[in-house]
Design an enzyme around this catalytic site. Sequence first.
Site, PDB file in Angstrom:
ATOM      1  N   ASP A 118       0.856  -1.200   0.000  1.00 35.80           N
ATOM      2  CA  ASP A 118       0.000   0.000   0.000  1.00 35.80           C
ATOM      3  C   ASP A 118       0.890   1.247   0.000  1.00 35.80           C
ATOM      4  OD1 ASP A 118      -2.289  -1.571   0.091  1.00 35.80           O
ATOM      5  OD2 ASP A 118      -2.240  -1.700   2.273  1.00 35.80           O
ATOM      6  N   TYR A 194      -1.833  -7.663  -8.495  1.00 29.05           N
ATOM      7  CA  TYR A 194      -1.750  -6.233  -8.797  1.00 29.05           C
ATOM      8  C   TYR A 194      -0.901  -5.984 -10.035  1.00 29.05           C
ATOM      9  CZ  TYR A 194      -4.290  -3.913  -5.068  1.00 29.05           C
ATOM     10  OH  TYR A 194      -5.286  -3.421  -4.270  1.00 29.05           O
TER      11      TYR A 194
END
Length: 215
Positions: A118, A194
């Site tokens: 993140d 991702y």
Amino acid sequence: MRVRNKPWAPKLINAHPELITETPTDYRGKWQSRFEKAQPLQIEVGSGKGQFIIEMAKRHPEINYIAIEIQTSVIAVILRKLVDEPLPNLQLAHADGQAVTAFFEPNEVDRLYLNFSDPWPKKRHAKRRLTYKSFLAGYQDVLKPNGQIEFKTDNRGLFEFSLTSMNNFGMAFEQVWLDLHADETVEDNVETEYEQKFSQFGPIYKIIATFKSEK
Ligand SMILES: C[S@@+](CC[C@H](N)C(=O)[O-])C[C@H]1O[C@@H](n2cnc3c(N)ncnc32)[C@H](O)[C@@H]1O
């Protein structure tokens, strides 16, 4: 990673203590006992739904892997895959990677992966980034001397922050990529969820770094 709450997750986690632990401190210095064979240990902090670590475990049966993931509904997705297809060299820890030194003894870990962590773009949240100096200190403690960190991201801001943070910590850069997917010499890249989703929008950055200094 935002995921919908999965009401079945806690029950599934409780039903499979052989695959997942919620109290990783219990295994500090004893992780090898959770695997079929004692062999080098590599960990991923923030595994998401586990595509990377599952593929790594399949490709490298000679290495033991631990996926550390903080979100119940996310690690439950990895667990569900493992219940269907157990891998003798992959274990899960439902925990906060910030506490790695409570989970592993010094020198217990051979390599650590951070994939698409993140970014926490706001300056006041810098301390939450998984490459902030307090996290690096923890990784240094649990990694063997010369143990590596492999870090991938699509986020330029997090990449730049991480380069600076690792440099200021005195780490040595083995290799740095500004566009990993453009490098045709890389043959063994295992893509994360991702990475598959976001590589169409821009480059993937990668750093392989080691801690230089003596502990
Ligand atoms: C952006 S996602 C990336 C997932 C995966 N690595 C990938 O590349 O597809 C980041 C993941 O890290 C997890 N995470 C964030 N902070 C963490 C921490 N302190 N300890 C463990 N997991 C963490 C989040 O819950 C999320 O699943």
